[in-house]
Design a protein around this motif. Structure first.
Motif, PDB file in Angstrom:
ATOM      1  N   ILE A  10       0.886  -1.162   0.000  1.00  0.00           N
ATOM      2  CA  ILE A  10       0.000   0.000   0.000  1.00  0.00           C
ATOM      3  C   ILE A  10       0.929   1.218   0.000  1.00  0.00           C
ATOM      4  O   ILE A  10       1.875   1.277   0.786  1.00  0.00           O
ATOM      5  CB  ILE A  10      -0.913   0.018   1.245  1.00  0.00           C
ATOM      6  CG1 ILE A  10      -1.714  -1.271   1.345  1.00  0.00           C
ATOM      7  CG2 ILE A  10      -1.826   1.223   1.202  1.00  0.00           C
ATOM      8  CD1 ILE A  10      -2.501  -1.402   2.640  1.00  0.00           C
ATOM      9  N   GLY A  12       1.267   5.686  -0.507  1.00  0.00           N
ATOM     10  CA  GLY A  12       0.601   6.981  -0.564  1.00  0.00           C
ATOM     11  C   GLY A  12       1.604   8.108  -0.408  1.00  0.00           C
ATOM     12  O   GLY A  12       2.726   7.891   0.041  1.00  0.00           O
ATOM     13  N   THR A  20       5.080   3.685   2.439  1.00  0.00           N
ATOM     14  CA  THR A  20       4.800   2.357   1.894  1.00  0.00           C
ATOM     15  C   THR A  20       4.583   1.398   3.043  1.00  0.00           C
ATOM     16  O   THR A  20       5.340   1.401   4.013  1.00  0.00           O
ATOM     17  CB  THR A  20       5.982   1.841   1.044  1.00  0.00           C
ATOM     18  OG1 THR A  20       6.237   2.781   0.013  1.00  0.00           O
ATOM     19  CG2 THR A  20       5.683   0.490   0.433  1.00  0.00           C
ATOM     20  N   LEU A  31      -8.164  -4.145   0.569  1.00  0.00           N
ATOM     21  CA  LEU A  31      -7.154  -3.244   1.131  1.00  0.00           C
ATOM     22  C   LEU A  31      -7.651  -1.804   1.297  1.00  0.00           C
ATOM     23  O   LEU A  31      -7.005  -1.021   1.991  1.00  0.00           O
ATOM     24  CB  LEU A  31      -5.908  -3.225   0.241  1.00  0.00           C
ATOM     25  CG  LEU A  31      -5.102  -4.508   0.171  1.00  0.00           C
ATOM     26  CD1 LEU A  31      -3.890  -4.305  -0.722  1.00  0.00           C
ATOM     27  CD2 LEU A  31      -4.670  -4.949   1.556  1.00  0.00           C
ATOM     28  N   LEU A  32      -8.758  -1.450   0.700  1.00  0.00           N
ATOM     29  CA  LEU A  32      -9.200  -0.063   0.725  1.00  0.00           C
ATOM     30  C   LEU A  32      -9.389   0.489   2.142  1.00  0.00           C
ATOM     31  O   LEU A  32      -8.870   1.575   2.440  1.00  0.00           O
ATOM     32  CB  LEU A  32     -10.474   0.121  -0.100  1.00  0.00           C
ATOM     33  CG  LEU A  32     -10.938   1.563  -0.249  1.00  0.00           C
ATOM     34  CD1 LEU A  32      -9.854   2.427  -0.899  1.00  0.00           C
ATOM     35  CD2 LEU A  32     -12.223   1.623  -1.044  1.00  0.00           C
ATOM     36  N   GLN A  35      -5.910   0.994   3.580  1.00  0.00           N
ATOM     37  CA  GLN A  35      -5.222   2.082   2.897  1.00  0.00           C
ATOM     38  C   GLN A  35      -5.765   3.435   3.365  1.00  0.00           C
ATOM     39  O   GLN A  35      -5.000   4.365   3.605  1.00  0.00           O
ATOM     40  CB  GLN A  35      -5.374   1.960   1.385  1.00  0.00           C
ATOM     41  CG  GLN A  35      -4.622   3.035   0.632  1.00  0.00           C
ATOM     42  CD  GLN A  35      -4.625   2.810  -0.867  1.00  0.00           C
ATOM     43  OE1 GLN A  35      -5.474   2.092  -1.397  1.00  0.00           O
ATOM     44  NE2 GLN A  35      -3.679   3.410  -1.541  1.00  0.00           N
ATOM     45  N   GLN A  36      -7.070   3.543   3.543  1.00  0.00           N
ATOM     46  CA  GLN A  36      -7.663   4.798   4.008  1.00  0.00           C
ATOM     47  C   GLN A  36      -7.225   5.126   5.437  1.00  0.00           C
ATOM     48  O   GLN A  36      -6.895   6.274   5.743  1.00  0.00           O
ATOM     49  CB  GLN A  36      -9.184   4.730   3.914  1.00  0.00           C
ATOM     50  CG  GLN A  36      -9.678   4.748   2.486  1.00  0.00           C
ATOM     51  CD  GLN A  36     -11.172   4.498   2.367  1.00  0.00           C
ATOM     52  OE1 GLN A  36     -11.792   3.881   3.229  1.00  0.00           O
ATOM     53  NE2 GLN A  36     -11.762   4.982   1.283  1.00  0.00           N
ATOM     54  N   GLY A  39      -3.531   6.068   5.339  1.00  0.00           N
ATOM     55  CA  GLY A  39      -3.427   7.383   4.711  1.00  0.00           C
ATOM     56  C   GLY A  39      -3.842   8.494   5.653  1.00  0.00           C
ATOM     57  O   GLY A  39      -3.210   9.557   5.702  1.00  0.00           O
TER      58      GLY A  39
END
Length: 159
Positions: A10, A12, A20, A31-32, A35-36, A39
């Motif tokens: 992941i 950003g 990473t 993974l969303l 990842q959010q 992030g």
């Protein structure tokens, strides 16, 4: 029953570079949400501690007049306090108060070396951050006792 795992990445943006996360996860995991969440955590550090952003809490502290208390978020006061402690323990080998110096060498948002400033810093290095900055972690605030530009690039990413 076995779970099919694989290494998943992941990535950003942050602080002029990128973050990473390399994780060993189930191949079918969405993974969303992760990842959010990652992030958002990185964005919070960036908003507080980036010297690349004029609107960060660190930039606000760097612009503040000497002697004025500046209210800060808990994360930033924690990192400032730890940075000062590492500076003292290392005898200044690591010092968060060298923003002027790193900027003169072209590291940071300006990305441009200034030979005249570099010569000046070599002739008369700035005082250590521990001598120019006071952090009140419990009160979530800090104040400068002398001019200083704080650069947390050597520690904020670890936070």
């Amino acid at each position: 029953m076995s779970i099919d795992c694989q290494t998943r990445l992941i990535v950003g943006p942050t602080m002029g570079t990128q973050w990473t996360a390399s994780l060993r996860l189930a191949a079918d995991l969405d993974l969303l949400p992760l990842q959010q969440a990652l992030g958002q955590a990185v964005a919070e550090v960036d908003a507080q501690m980036s010297n690349w952003r004029a609107d960060s809490d660190l930039s606000r502290l760097n612009r503040a007049p000497v002697g004025q208390w500046v209210d800060l978020p808990r994360g930033l006061t924690t990192v400032l306090d730890v940075g000062l402690a590492i500076g003292r323990a290392s005898g200044g080998a690591f010092d968060i108060g060298q923003g002027e110096v790193t900027g003169a060498w072209g590291f940071g948002p300006a990305k441009r070396a200034d030979a005249l400033k570099i010569r000046g810093f070599l002739a008369a290095p700035p005082a250590l951050a521990a001598d120019r900055l006071e952090v009140d972690v419990a009160g979530r605030r800090a104040r400068k006792h002398a001019p200083i530009q704080i650069d947390l690039c050597g520690i904020a990413k670890c936070y």
